[in-house]
Design a protein around this motif. Structure first.
Motif, mmCIF file in Angstrom:
data_model
loop_
_atom_site.group_PDB
_atom_site.id
_atom_site.type_symbol
_atom_site.label_atom_id
_atom_site.label_comp_id
_atom_site.label_asym_id
_atom_site.label_seq_id
_atom_site.Cartn_x
_atom_site.Cartn_y
_atom_site.Cartn_z
ATOM 1 N N MET A 159 0.859 -1.060 0.081
ATOM 2 C CA MET A 159 -0.050 0.081 0.005
ATOM 3 C C MET A 159 0.947 1.255 -0.043
ATOM 4 O O MET A 159 1.932 1.384 0.861
ATOM 5 N N ASP A 160 0.371 2.143 -0.599
ATOM 6 C CA ASP A 160 1.016 3.588 -0.751
ATOM 7 C C ASP A 160 0.557 4.576 0.095
ATOM 8 O O ASP A 160 -0.818 4.789 0.121
ATOM 9 N N ILE A 161 1.353 4.869 1.028
ATOM 10 C CA ILE A 161 0.821 6.044 2.027
ATOM 11 C C ILE A 161 1.456 7.324 2.011
ATOM 12 O O ILE A 161 2.779 7.339 1.735
ATOM 13 N N ILE A 162 0.736 8.370 2.102
ATOM 14 C CA ILE A 162 1.359 9.648 2.066
ATOM 15 C C ILE A 162 0.905 10.284 3.447
ATOM 16 O O ILE A 162 -0.015 10.049 3.749
ATOM 17 N N SER B 269 10.246 7.952 9.094
ATOM 18 C CA SER B 269 9.044 6.906 9.094
ATOM 19 C C SER B 269 9.395 6.097 7.503
ATOM 20 O O SER B 269 9.445 6.558 6.608
ATOM 21 N N SER B 270 9.504 4.777 7.888
ATOM 22 C CA SER B 270 9.886 3.716 6.636
ATOM 23 C C SER B 270 8.328 3.598 6.077
ATOM 24 O O SER B 270 8.431 2.996 4.927
ATOM 25 N N ALA B 271 7.277 3.901 6.491
ATOM 26 C CA ALA B 271 5.976 3.573 5.998
ATOM 27 C C ALA B 271 5.519 4.584 4.945
ATOM 28 O O ALA B 271 4.475 4.182 4.435
ATOM 29 N N LEU B 272 5.983 5.978 5.034
ATOM 30 C CA LEU B 272 5.548 6.999 4.209
ATOM 31 C C LEU B 272 6.267 7.024 2.810
ATOM 32 O O LEU B 272 7.400 7.172 2.846
ATOM 33 N N LYS B 273 5.555 7.050 1.851
ATOM 34 C CA LYS B 273 6.182 7.170 0.307
ATOM 35 C C LYS B 273 6.533 8.531 0.288
ATOM 36 O O LYS B 273 7.382 8.938 -0.540
ATOM 37 N N LYS B 274 5.680 9.540 0.655
ATOM 38 C CA LYS B 274 5.886 10.901 0.568
ATOM 39 C C LYS B 274 5.397 11.832 1.693
ATOM 40 O O LYS B 274 4.424 11.117 2.436
ATOM 41 N N VAL B 275 6.136 12.704 1.976
ATOM 42 C CA VAL B 275 5.620 13.612 3.093
ATOM 43 C C VAL B 275 5.497 15.017 2.672
ATOM 44 O O VAL B 275 6.242 15.617 1.746
ATOM 45 N N VAL B 276 4.418 15.657 2.765
ATOM 46 C CA VAL B 276 4.167 16.958 2.502
ATOM 47 C C VAL B 276 3.480 17.912 3.445
ATOM 48 O O VAL B 276 2.901 17.251 4.325
ATOM 49 N N VAL B 277 3.650 19.190 3.359
ATOM 50 C CA VAL B 277 3.025 20.066 4.353
ATOM 51 C C VAL B 277 1.792 20.645 3.281
ATOM 52 O O VAL B 277 2.090 21.112 2.123
ATOM 53 N N ILE C 159 4.469 6.653 13.526
ATOM 54 C CA ILE C 159 3.761 6.462 12.315
ATOM 55 C C ILE C 159 3.631 5.396 11.691
ATOM 56 O O ILE C 159 2.885 4.761 10.965
ATOM 57 N N ASP C 160 4.990 4.513 11.904
ATOM 58 C CA ASP C 160 4.919 2.850 11.481
ATOM 59 C C ASP C 160 3.948 2.015 11.998
ATOM 60 O O ASP C 160 3.238 1.226 11.376
ATOM 61 N N LEU C 161 4.013 2.409 13.492
ATOM 62 C CA LEU C 161 2.816 1.457 14.105
ATOM 63 C C LEU C 161 1.534 2.004 13.495
ATOM 64 O O LEU C 161 0.586 0.668 13.231
ATOM 65 N N LEU C 162 0.902 3.028 13.238
ATOM 66 C CA LEU C 162 -0.433 3.308 12.756
ATOM 67 C C LEU C 162 -0.470 2.621 11.277
ATOM 68 O O LEU C 162 -1.549 2.065 11.048
#
Length: 246
Positions: free
Chosen positions: A1-4, A40-48, A109-112
């Motif tokens: 799954m892709d997570i932003i 976080s290793s779970a997020l493909k991208k981080v934006v503000v 974040i990874d736990l969620l």
């Protein structure tokens, strides 16, 4: 799954205007939030997602991805939804990370992210309450969950009420939980949440997540052992600086 991961960051604040730009140990608060999220290793991208030119330019100068959103949004959920539409890519889930938690632990974040699956609608974190003052503090949001992990209710009051047990013994008689304000939304569910009108329980408690529960949406929970430190007032900055020195 892709997570932003999307970080809503408003300039306006009743108690602390401009707090995303406040300096905390040589870095702005929003810079610290972004840097923690990117670990976080779970997020493909981080934006503000912001509504202010000053925050926009600051984040852009730091080399991070930022989007200008409407100043009319009533909450971070709406701001996340608009930002998602502005991102030129597709994702399965959005994780909404508070822009005023400069020390958020990437493990949270990874736990969620670890409890998300195709059937998940919304997910969030809760933590054991270990202090009677937290249990009685209306600014600490309490959570009730089923054995399955689905959230049953959120309240500013101590829940459940321990009938016929002295208040000082409540902590010994039941494990109470507090809510940690980070959310994951399945993308199609997020689009539906922003169309909902305020509901009676939401208005009574002033808690947006009750709107979702009243409309039949399911919120999965995971228990984190990690405490969060939010910045709501200038005094909180001093507390944060002391924490950095520990």
């Amino acid at each position: 799954m892709d997570i932003i991961g999307i970080i809503p960051a408003r300039y306006g604040s009743t108690r602390f205007p401009g707090k995303p730009l406040v300096d905390i140990g040589g870095k702005s608060m929003i810079q610290r939030v972004v840097e923690q999220c990117k670990k976080s290793s779970a997020l493909k991208k981080v934006v503000v997602a912001t509504d202010d030119d000053r925050i926009f330019e600051h984040v852009k100068e730091l080399g991070h991805e930022v989007y200008m959103t409407s100043p009319d949004h009533k909450n971070g959920t709406e701001r996340c939804h608009e930002a998602l539409k502005l991102v030129n890519d597709s994702y399965d889930f959005v994780i909404n990370i508070q822009g005023d938690e400069p020390f958020i632990d990437p493990k949270q974040i990874d736990l969620l992210a670890s409890i998300l699956n195709r059937k998940t609608e919304i997910a969030t974190l809760i933590k054991n309450i270990d202090d009677i003052e937290d249990l009685q503090n209306p600014n600490v949001i309490k959570a009730l969950k089923a054995d399955s992990g689905l959230a049953l209710y959120f309240s500013r009051s101590p829940i459940p009420h321990m009938r016929n047990i002295p208040t000082e013994d409540w902590m010994k008689s039941h494990q109470h939980y507090k809510h940690i304000g980070i959310y994951a939304y399945r993308v199609d569910i997020l689009a539906k949440l922003v169309t909902l009108s305020p509901t009676p329980l939401e208005l009574a408690e002033s808690l947006e997540q009750l709107r979702w529960i009243e409309n039949g949406y399911r919120i999965r929970t995971a228990i984190t052992p990690i405490e969060t430190v939010g910045i709501d007032t200038p005094e909180d900055v001093e507390k944060a600086l002391k924490q950095m020195q520990l």
